[in-house]
Design an enzyme around this catalytic site. Structure first.
Site, PDB file in Angstrom:
ATOM      1  N   ARG A  71       4.935  39.902  54.584  1.00 55.46           N
ATOM      2  CA  ARG A  71       4.740  38.661  55.362  1.00 55.46           C
ATOM      3  C   ARG A  71       6.020  37.834  55.345  1.00 55.46           C
ATOM      4  O   ARG A  71       6.707  37.772  54.335  1.00 55.46           O
ATOM      5  CB  ARG A  71       3.585  37.845  54.761  1.00 55.46           C
ATOM      6  CG  ARG A  71       2.234  38.402  55.091  1.00 55.46           C
ATOM      7  CD  ARG A  71       1.145  37.705  54.315  1.00 55.46           C
ATOM      8  NE  ARG A  71       0.587  38.563  53.303  1.00 55.46           N
ATOM      9  CZ  ARG A  71      -0.269  38.171  52.355  1.00 55.46           C
ATOM     10  NH1 ARG A  71      -0.669  36.923  52.313  1.00 55.46           N
ATOM     11  NH2 ARG A  71      -0.730  39.027  51.473  1.00 55.46           N
ATOM     12  N   HIS A  96      -4.813  31.979  46.639  1.00 55.61           N
ATOM     13  CA  HIS A  96      -4.564  32.387  45.243  1.00 55.61           C
ATOM     14  C   HIS A  96      -5.101  31.335  44.272  1.00 55.61           C
ATOM     15  O   HIS A  96      -4.603  31.201  43.144  1.00 55.61           O
ATOM     16  CB  HIS A  96      -3.055  32.576  44.962  1.00 55.61           C
ATOM     17  CG  HIS A  96      -2.418  33.662  45.766  1.00 55.61           C
ATOM     18  ND1 HIS A  96      -1.224  33.493  46.435  1.00 55.61           N
ATOM     19  CD2 HIS A  96      -2.795  34.926  46.009  1.00 55.61           C
ATOM     20  CE1 HIS A  96      -0.898  34.601  47.065  1.00 55.61           C
ATOM     21  NE2 HIS A  96      -1.841  35.502  46.827  1.00 55.61           N
ATOM     22  N   GLU A 133      -8.257  36.687  37.952  1.00 54.08           N
ATOM     23  CA  GLU A 133      -8.976  35.951  38.987  1.00 54.08           C
ATOM     24  C   GLU A 133     -10.471  36.263  38.916  1.00 54.08           C
ATOM     25  O   GLU A 133     -11.306  35.413  39.215  1.00 54.08           O
ATOM     26  CB  GLU A 133      -8.425  36.345  40.364  1.00 54.08           C
ATOM     27  CG  GLU A 133      -7.007  35.840  40.563  1.00 54.08           C
ATOM     28  CD  GLU A 133      -6.230  36.602  41.619  1.00 54.08           C
ATOM     29  OE1 GLU A 133      -5.805  37.747  41.328  1.00 54.08           O
ATOM     30  OE2 GLU A 133      -6.038  36.073  42.709  1.00 54.08           O
ATOM     31  N   ARG A 154     -15.405  37.595  46.899  1.00 52.35           N
ATOM     32  CA  ARG A 154     -14.159  36.835  47.059  1.00 52.35           C
ATOM     33  C   ARG A 154     -13.823  36.631  48.533  1.00 52.35           C
ATOM     34  O   ARG A 154     -13.793  37.581  49.317  1.00 52.35           O
ATOM     35  CB  ARG A 154     -13.012  37.576  46.392  1.00 52.35           C
ATOM     36  CG  ARG A 154     -11.722  36.805  46.514  1.00 52.35           C
ATOM     37  CD  ARG A 154     -10.567  37.552  45.926  1.00 52.35           C
ATOM     38  NE  ARG A 154      -9.342  36.773  46.066  1.00 52.35           N
ATOM     39  CZ  ARG A 154      -8.151  37.223  45.761  1.00 52.35           C
ATOM     40  NH1 ARG A 154      -8.007  38.438  45.298  1.00 52.35           N
ATOM     41  NH2 ARG A 154      -7.103  36.471  45.920  1.00 52.35           N
ATOM     42  N   ASN A 203     -14.245  42.202  45.544  1.00 50.59           N
ATOM     43  CA  ASN A 203     -13.048  41.702  46.229  1.00 50.59           C
ATOM     44  C   ASN A 203     -12.639  42.764  47.249  1.00 50.59           C
ATOM     45  O   ASN A 203     -12.089  43.800  46.872  1.00 50.59           O
ATOM     46  CB  ASN A 203     -11.965  41.486  45.155  1.00 50.59           C
ATOM     47  CG  ASN A 203     -10.650  41.035  45.739  1.00 50.59           C
ATOM     48  OD1 ASN A 203     -10.516  40.850  46.952  1.00 50.59           O
ATOM     49  ND2 ASN A 203      -9.670  40.857  44.877  1.00 50.59           N
ATOM     50  N   GLY A 208       1.147  39.379  48.047  1.00 46.39           N
ATOM     51  CA  GLY A 208       1.042  38.020  48.578  1.00 46.39           C
ATOM     52  C   GLY A 208       1.657  37.113  47.520  1.00 46.39           C
ATOM     53  O   GLY A 208       1.630  37.455  46.338  1.00 46.39           O
ATOM     54  N   HIS A 227       2.691  32.537  41.767  1.00 48.25           N
ATOM     55  CA  HIS A 227       1.950  33.802  41.860  1.00 48.25           C
ATOM     56  C   HIS A 227       2.771  34.729  42.753  1.00 48.25           C
ATOM     57  O   HIS A 227       2.859  34.524  43.968  1.00 48.25           O
ATOM     58  CB  HIS A 227       0.554  33.555  42.450  1.00 48.25           C
ATOM     59  CG  HIS A 227      -0.222  34.814  42.641  1.00 48.25           C
ATOM     60  ND1 HIS A 227      -1.252  35.196  41.815  1.00 48.25           N
ATOM     61  CD2 HIS A 227      -0.089  35.812  43.548  1.00 48.25           C
ATOM     62  CE1 HIS A 227      -1.710  36.370  42.198  1.00 48.25           C
ATOM     63  NE2 HIS A 227      -1.020  36.755  43.262  1.00 48.25           N
ATOM     64  N   GLY A 267       5.564  38.781  39.121  1.00 44.08           N
ATOM     65  CA  GLY A 267       5.795  37.733  38.119  1.00 44.08           C
ATOM     66  C   GLY A 267       5.699  38.240  36.694  1.00 44.08           C
ATOM     67  O   GLY A 267       6.490  37.837  35.831  1.00 44.08           O
TER      68      GLY A 267
HETATM   69  P1  ADP Z   1      -1.463  42.072  45.176  1.00 42.47           P
HETATM   70  O1  ADP Z   1      -0.966  40.809  45.826  1.00 42.47           O
HETATM   71  O2  ADP Z   1      -1.665  43.189  46.149  1.00 42.47           O
HETATM   72  O3  ADP Z   1      -2.604  41.863  44.206  1.00 42.47           O
HETATM   73  P2  ADP Z   1       0.087  42.614  42.771  1.00 42.47           P
HETATM   74  O4  ADP Z   1      -0.134  41.285  42.118  1.00 42.47           O
HETATM   75  O5  ADP Z   1      -0.564  43.803  42.173  1.00 42.47           O
HETATM   76  O6  ADP Z   1      -0.205  42.561  44.329  1.00 42.47           O
HETATM   77  O7  ADP Z   1       1.675  42.853  42.802  1.00 42.47           O
HETATM   78  C1  ADP Z   1       2.226  43.939  43.456  1.00 42.47           C
HETATM   79  C2  ADP Z   1       3.734  43.806  43.360  1.00 42.47           C
HETATM   80  O8  ADP Z   1       4.120  43.878  41.976  1.00 42.47           O
HETATM   81  C3  ADP Z   1       4.485  44.912  44.088  1.00 42.47           C
HETATM   82  O9  ADP Z   1       5.580  44.367  44.809  1.00 42.47           O
HETATM   83  C4  ADP Z   1       5.011  45.758  42.949  1.00 42.47           C
HETATM   84  O10 ADP Z   1       6.200  46.391  43.276  1.00 42.47           O
HETATM   85  C5  ADP Z   1       5.266  44.689  41.896  1.00 42.47           C
HETATM   86  N1  ADP Z   1       5.441  45.312  40.572  1.00 42.47           N
HETATM   87  C6  ADP Z   1       4.556  46.007  39.846  1.00 42.47           C
HETATM   88  N2  ADP Z   1       5.152  46.492  38.729  1.00 42.47           N
HETATM   89  C7  ADP Z   1       6.457  46.113  38.781  1.00 42.47           C
HETATM   90  C8  ADP Z   1       7.596  46.312  37.930  1.00 42.47           C
HETATM   91  N3  ADP Z   1       7.503  46.998  36.812  1.00 42.47           N
HETATM   92  N4  ADP Z   1       8.775  45.758  38.315  1.00 42.47           N
HETATM   93  C9  ADP Z   1       8.877  45.054  39.457  1.00 42.47           C
HETATM   94  N5  ADP Z   1       7.852  44.834  40.305  1.00 42.47           N
HETATM   95  C10 ADP Z   1       6.644  45.351  39.962  1.00 42.47           C
END
Ligand code: ADP
Length: 404
Positions: free
Chosen positions: A237, A176, A386, A88, A7, A208, A204, A329
């Protein structure tokens, strides 16, 4: 069969090597800061603790060299032990299904590159370099948009002159897909009900972000469009905005198409509104300290998710399960509760204690429930995988090709 899942981002490369007989992970990890000073290579082999190396990784080819050297010291004796690689990709042009990469697929990927100037050049380079180093393997393109291929025309079309739809194929493609599909399958398993009977809304929420309406196992609508800018407010974005504003802003600020694109993709969303960060952890910290623009960014982010869940609810005509997934999430109880504030009458009843005290789900235990017992809709928090969805698709195609 061992399947390698790759990826690539513009300056990153994530990898997972699966043993498909039991879907175990033999090794996984990430390259970050490819092409920048002090690149970082971190990996974890099955049964070992993770290692992080700082190295000079000028491009994706060099990352693959470092990766394959690390592989041969561990889970495999030679690259020929890996019969297939899943790459990916987001938008596949005219291709919507997982398929073997050949020159026609590569030509199609080059055609859609202008939509993704940041990511596609690196992805294409990674595929070319990997094919050179693993000529014996089957190289398979797995598209993030595949899961959305059944979205009906009325949900996919934009209100533009028809030729953009019929001739150019500008329709809501969606992304996604592997995450939304994984959440749907895991929800059905958790509820002990057939996926074919369920109506599920998946959110999701990562850097993103997108919502998806899943009816009987199929995506029938999603918030992302042809590009990955449409829909929810994201880390950097913009998400939806008035299309009429774009030419005005371009005129006012004397921006080229490249500059406006850069603004919408890299300087908007949570970062643009807060002026502080794209990272939800930093936004939440600033909110706690009374930062006004961070507070507005958080509220706007959650409000947009809530509105989108509402539109997915109408598209589905009801909802058996609502899922939060992605980094935000699964980690942010604040975001989860704000997204469903005052929606109890619509069937979304969160158990406040469960939500607040939730230990985020893991690969081993990917599903947790935060709904109140009386909630008509189950509210689930799911750790996305994923990679396993991609590996399964790649494995099925490889088996069909070599007729195992
Ligand atoms: P990507 O789309 O790059 O794969 P991720 O799914 O890893 O991103 O999500 C990244 C986001 O998750 C960031 O905004 C990060 O701040 C948030 N995040 C990670 N841990 C926490 C947390 N404990 N509380 C709130 N937000 C979090």
């Amino acid at each position: 069969m061992k399947i390698l899942v790759l990826n690539s981002g513009s300056s990153s490369l994530k990898f997972t090597l699966f043993q498909m007989s039991d879907e175990s992970v033999l090794v996984s990890g990430t390259f970050e800061r490819i092409g920048l000073p002090l690149s970082i290579f971190s990996f974890q082999k099955c049964g070992s603790s993770s290692e992080t190396i700082s190295a000079n990784i000028p491009n994706h080819g060099a990352a693959l060299d470092a990766l394959f050297e690390a592989f041969t010291l561990g889970p495999i004796s030679a690259l020929s032990d890996i019969p297939a690689v899943a790459h990916r990709l987001g938008h596949g042009g005219k291709y919507r299904e997982t398929r073997l990469i050949d020159t026609e697929v590569m030509d199609e990927l080059r055609k859609v590159t202008p939509f993704f100037p940041l990511h596609y050049p690196a992805m294409i380079l990674e595929i070319e370099e990997c094919m050179k180093r693993m000529p014996q393997a089957l190289h398979v393109a797995v598209f993030d948009c595949s899961f959305h291929r059944d979205i009906p025309d009325e949900a996919a079309i934009y209100g533009l002159p028809y030729r953009f739809f019929s001739e150019k194929g500008y329709r809501r493609i969606g992304y996604h897909g592997n995450s939304h599909a994984f959440s749907a399958i895991e929800s059905a398993n958790f509820l002990g009900r057939p996926l074919k009977q369920l109506r599920i809304i998946t959110c999701h929420l990562g850097n993103g972000a997108s919502c998806c309406a899943i009816k009987h196992g199929k995506s029938i609508d999603t918030t992302m469009g042809v590009t990955t800018i449409e829909g929810l407010i994201m880390g950097t974005r913009s998400g939806d905005l008035d299309p009429g504003l774009i030419p005005f802003i371009m005129d006012e600020e004397k921006l080229t198409t490249g500059q406006i694109s850069d603004m919408l993709v890299n300087h908007s969303g949570l970062l643009g509104i807060s002026g502080l960060s794209r990272d939800m952890r930093e936004i939440e910290k600033a909110v706690a300290e009374g930062h006004e623009r961070a507070t507005l960014a958080l509220k706007a982010f959650c409000y947009k998710v809530k509105k989108s869940v509402g539109s997915m609810l109408m598209a589905l005509g009801g909802c058996d399960a609502l899922v939060f997934t992605g980094g935000i999430g699964i980690n942010s109880s604040t975001v989860r509760s704000k997204c469903l504030e005052d929606t109890e009458e619509l069937g979304f009843m969160i158990d406040t204690e469960k939500n607040l005290n939730l230990v985020p789900p893991t690969m081993e235990q990917p599903v947790k429930e935060i709904s109140a017992e009386a909630s008509p809709t189950k509210i689930l928090v799911i750790r996305a995988n994923e990679e396993i969805m991609m590996a399964r698709d790649c494995c099925n195609l490889a088996k069909a090709i070599v007729k195992i």
